[in-house]
Design an enzyme around this catalytic site. Structure first.
Site, short mmCIF file in Angstrom:
data_model
loop_
_atom_site.label_atom_id
_atom_site.label_comp_id
_atom_site.label_asym_id
_atom_site.label_seq_id
_atom_site.Cartn_x
_atom_site.Cartn_y
_atom_site.Cartn_z
N ARG A 141 -54.30 48.86 -26.38
CA ARG A 141 -53.35 48.95 -25.27
C ARG A 141 -54.10 49.51 -24.06
NH1 ARG A 141 -49.71 53.59 -26.06
NH2 ARG A 141 -50.93 54.50 -24.37
N HIS A 151 -48.06 53.18 -22.50
CA HIS A 151 -47.05 52.74 -23.47
C HIS A 151 -45.90 52.07 -22.73
CE1 HIS A 151 -44.42 52.70 -26.93
NE2 HIS A 151 -43.51 53.38 -26.24
N TYR A 159 -53.76 62.01 -22.86
CA TYR A 159 -54.07 62.10 -24.29
C TYR A 159 -55.23 61.22 -24.76
CZ TYR A 159 -50.87 58.04 -24.23
OH TYR A 159 -50.24 56.86 -23.94
#
Length: 378
Positions: A270, A274, A283
């Site tokens: 990805r 998200h 993160y």
């Protein structure tokens, strides 16, 4: 740590037919064999991926400008979605998550209907029966149960294993690596295995379940989980559209012929967030993203076509112009979407509205009319 416990791919357990440098590689079990001339098929994949990425980029920009409430990005996952979608037969049915914009594209869902959903003008404006493509599912993993149940129904209707390629059906359940930990997904696999349902579980392992890395969730490669349920699992390079197409085509054929379920783990990444409410810089490291950029699914197909003479310079220019036109249509179309009538919330649940809900509807309409809102029922 043993090789079995290592969830990262090795050269021996991942199907790849086109490497990141755009070079064809061989595999003992799979060979790219499209249903049309090879270069024509690859050009079609390239066009699909470029236009899907433009849709994604434009929708992200529209959300940033306040035109959409939310957008779930697919940046980097184009090959997994296009390869899987182009392997479908017209009669196959797909149950998506909320990120399968590339599959929606291949099933001829108007991109404006996707934007309408994320703008909140409707709850999904396309007809699933018309496109054999279900409405987006927000509840994580729930669509796998829907897909398995639908596949069991297909069996009862006698649409599996007849030998008629225009009639036999397969069902596809899309989900992500994070959803693989949901009870719904595991329960769906139990039922699929028990009833030998003609369903393909297509997991796009994009390495992150929102902010949780996949290695924190699983101790074995995801595709090996299928063994515990009693059906085959296979891992494919999800950034390789050729390999994804072939692996999906094989699994769908097996399902249609009555061979039962298969799990496919498309190993991808990805590249974006998200959703547009997420900040992945909190993160994950930029070095990780940069490393995966070198495996970009579109760049490798372009390199292959240019190196082998499978496409001319004019072809790439034409696709880019088509992408620009799509972007213009999306930007213009977003303002043409109708404002929803709030009272319509009552209209699409019951065939005949119960008296108590009719009373609530009338009261809500009267409340709205006191503000003289345009479009409110009076």
């Amino acid at each position: 740590m043993t090789e079995f416990l290592d969830p990262s791919p090795s050269h021996t357990d991942m199907v790849q037919l086109l490497n990141p440098e755009g070079e064809r590689v061989s595999h003992p079990d799979f060979e790219f064999s499209p249903d049309r001339p090879e270069d024509e098929a690859v050009r079609g994949f390239y066009r699909d991926m470029v236009l899907t990425r433009r849709l994604d980029v434009e929708a992200t920009a529209l959300q940033r400008h306040g035109e959409l409430g939310l957008w779930a990005q697919l940046l980097g996952q184009e090959a997994a979605q296009i390869g899987a979608a182009r392997a479908l037969a017209p009669q196959d049915f797909v149950f998506p998550t909320y990120r399968e914009h590339g599959v929606a594209w291949c099933r001829d869902v108007d991109p404006m209907q996707l934007l309408g959903l994320f703008r909140g003008t409707d709850q999904g404006g396309w007809d699933p029966d018309e496109h054999n493509f279900g409405l987006y599912t927000i509840v994580i993993g729930a669509q796998t149960l829907h897909a398995t149940g639908y596949a069991m129904g297909v069996q009862m209707d006698g649409l599996v294993g007849t030998g008629d390629p225009t009639r036999d059906m397969a069902v596809v359940a899309h989900f992500g690596d994070g959803a693989s930990s949901q009870g719904d997904v595991n329960e769906a696999m139990v039922f699929a295995a028990s009833y030998n349902a003609p369903v393909v579980f297509f997991c796009q392992n994009n390495q992150w379940a929102i902010s949780e890395p996949v290695e924190q969730m699983v101790k074995v490669p995801l595709y090996k989980r299928a063994q515990g349920f009693g059906f085959p699992g296979i891992r494919v390079d999800g950034n390789d559209v050729l390999a994804t197409y072939e692996v999906m085509k094989s699994a769908l054929k097996r399902a249609r012929e009555g061979g039962g379920p298969t799990m496919i783990e498309a190993y991808t990444y990805r590249m974006g967030a998200h959703t547009t409410t997420d900040d992945p810089t909190r993160y994950r490291l930029s070095d990780e993203v940069e490393a995966w950029k070198l495996k970009d699914p579109i760049a490798r197909v372009e390199a292959y076509l240019r190196r082998g003479g499978g496409a001319s310079t004019s072809f790439f220019a034409k696709v880019e112009a088509e992408a620009d036109e799509l972007g213009e249509r999306l930007r213009a179309g977003i303002h043409a979407l109708p404002e929803p009538d709030p009272v319509r919330l009552f209209d699409n649940v019951y065939t005949e509205l119960p008296p108590e809900l009719q009373e609530q509807r009338d009261g809500y309409a009267a409340y709205l009319s006191s503000f003289d809102l345009e479009g409110a029922s009076r």
